[in-house]
Write a protein that holds these residues in place. Sequence first.
Motif, short mmCIF file in Angstrom:
data_model
loop_
_atom_site.label_atom_id
_atom_site.label_comp_id
_atom_site.label_asym_id
_atom_site.label_seq_id
_atom_site.Cartn_x
_atom_site.Cartn_y
_atom_site.Cartn_z
N ASN A 121 9.41 4.32 -13.24
CA ASN A 121 8.75 5.09 -12.21
C ASN A 121 9.14 4.38 -10.70
O ASN A 121 9.79 3.40 -10.74
CB ASN A 121 7.31 5.07 -12.50
N ILE A 122 8.16 4.86 -9.75
CA ILE A 122 8.53 4.34 -8.37
C ILE A 122 7.96 2.74 -8.44
O ILE A 122 8.84 1.99 -7.83
CB ILE A 122 7.68 5.12 -7.59
N ALA A 123 6.91 2.50 -9.26
CA ALA A 123 6.52 1.05 -9.34
C ALA A 123 7.52 0.25 -9.72
O ALA A 123 7.87 -1.02 -9.25
CB ALA A 123 5.27 0.81 -9.96
N ASP A 124 8.27 0.52 -10.74
CA ASP A 124 9.26 -0.28 -11.56
C ASP A 124 10.34 -0.45 -10.44
O ASP A 124 10.94 -1.52 -10.38
CB ASP A 124 9.91 0.53 -12.62
N GLY A 184 0.87 -1.22 0.00
CA GLY A 184 -0.04 0.07 0.03
C GLY A 184 0.88 1.12 0.29
O GLY A 184 0.53 2.36 -0.76
N THR A 185 1.86 1.32 0.73
CA THR A 185 2.88 2.45 0.47
C THR A 185 3.31 2.56 -0.67
O THR A 185 3.54 3.82 -0.99
CB THR A 185 4.03 2.18 1.81
N VAL A 186 3.85 1.55 -1.28
CA VAL A 186 4.23 1.61 -2.53
C VAL A 186 3.45 2.26 -3.72
O VAL A 186 3.77 3.24 -4.30
CB VAL A 186 4.93 0.26 -3.26
N VAL A 187 2.11 1.68 -3.56
CA VAL A 187 1.09 2.21 -4.46
C VAL A 187 0.63 3.81 -4.33
O VAL A 187 0.19 4.46 -5.20
CB VAL A 187 -0.17 1.23 -4.29
N CYS A 214 13.96 -3.50 -6.98
CA CYS A 214 14.37 -3.95 -5.67
C CYS A 214 14.03 -4.81 -4.78
O CYS A 214 14.68 -5.74 -4.15
CB CYS A 214 14.18 -2.49 -4.84
N GLY A 215 12.65 -5.14 -5.13
CA GLY A 215 12.22 -6.44 -4.29
C GLY A 215 12.64 -7.55 -4.88
O GLY A 215 13.01 -8.63 -3.99
N ALA A 216 12.90 -7.83 -6.18
CA ALA A 216 13.09 -8.93 -6.79
C ALA A 216 14.59 -9.17 -6.51
O ALA A 216 15.12 -10.17 -6.49
CB ALA A 216 13.10 -8.69 -8.30
N ILE A 217 15.53 -8.25 -6.67
CA ILE A 217 17.01 -8.22 -6.13
C ILE A 217 16.96 -8.67 -4.66
O ILE A 217 17.91 -9.65 -4.32
CB ILE A 217 17.79 -6.78 -6.40
N GLY A 245 6.43 -7.76 -0.53
CA GLY A 245 5.70 -6.58 -0.54
C GLY A 245 5.89 -5.42 -1.51
O GLY A 245 4.97 -4.94 -1.95
N LEU A 246 7.21 -5.39 -1.87
CA LEU A 246 7.78 -4.31 -2.87
C LEU A 246 7.44 -4.87 -4.09
O LEU A 246 6.84 -4.04 -4.90
CB LEU A 246 9.21 -4.31 -2.65
N VAL A 247 7.38 -6.14 -4.46
CA VAL A 247 6.95 -6.68 -5.74
C VAL A 247 5.59 -6.36 -5.67
O VAL A 247 5.13 -6.11 -6.93
CB VAL A 247 7.37 -8.14 -5.98
N LEU A 248 4.98 -6.93 -4.94
CA LEU A 248 3.45 -6.87 -5.10
C LEU A 248 2.76 -5.16 -5.11
O LEU A 248 1.91 -4.97 -5.89
CB LEU A 248 2.87 -7.34 -3.69
N GLY A 249 3.58 -4.44 -4.46
CA GLY A 249 3.16 -2.96 -4.56
C GLY A 249 3.62 -2.27 -5.95
O GLY A 249 2.68 -1.63 -6.59
N GLY A 250 4.60 -2.80 -6.46
CA GLY A 250 5.12 -2.26 -7.90
C GLY A 250 4.16 -2.93 -8.90
O GLY A 250 3.78 -2.00 -9.84
N ALA A 251 3.79 -4.12 -8.70
CA ALA A 251 2.90 -4.68 -9.61
C ALA A 251 1.16 -4.07 -9.76
O ALA A 251 0.87 -3.90 -10.81
CB ALA A 251 2.71 -6.44 -9.42
N LEU A 252 1.23 -3.78 -8.33
CA LEU A 252 -0.34 -3.14 -8.20
C LEU A 252 -0.26 -1.49 -8.94
O LEU A 252 -1.27 -1.15 -9.51
CB LEU A 252 -0.76 -3.09 -6.69
N GLY A 253 0.93 -1.08 -8.62
CA GLY A 253 0.92 0.43 -9.10
C GLY A 253 0.83 0.52 -10.51
O GLY A 253 0.18 1.45 -11.08
#
Length: 201
Positions: A143-146, A25-28, A151-154, A105-113
Amino acid sequence: MSETPQPAGARKRRPVLLVLAAIAGTVVVLDILTKTWAVETIVPGDPIHIIGDVVTLRMVRNSGAAFSMAEGYTWVLTLIVLAVIAVIIRYSSRLRSGWWMLGLGLVLGGALGNLVDRIFRSPGVLRGHVVDFISVGWWPVFNIADSAVVCGAILLVVLSLLGFDYDGSRSGWAARHDREPEPATATEAPNPTSKESDRDA
């Protein structure tokens, strides 16, 4: 009237889902706010220079995946994102590692964004173009989502290579590191007073 007891799996999944939801949610929110600002502020074809030509803000409408890859396959990418989200939620009850929760969570937020863009932006639902606006050197505009996805994947790859498993267990390097013996304490120096008392006896 007594409440129906919940399965153990449901009880374990709830706090994990809350953590994932908070991170995603924070990422989105950050992604939506920055994209909204970019659309209202950056004029297409007129980039804003932050550090010369190395770091600029430029408006790009991307029909592909992260960093403008796979352009023209927006609907396919949308289905892939939905599948990734479903898999993360499905297996969230098995997560015990805080670092894995952060990475997912980072991957999920980026995907949702980026999914929000694909659903609500032109040219249509599930075909919307993603707003990219951050340009660094030769790297494709993103962008931020990317950034969150990468970062989450790494982080997940590093955790896997080091042996920090998603369920909290450790293998490989991490397990060997845990089993390293503690350094032996120095041998106590002999007490001369004790030896003299033995001779006197």
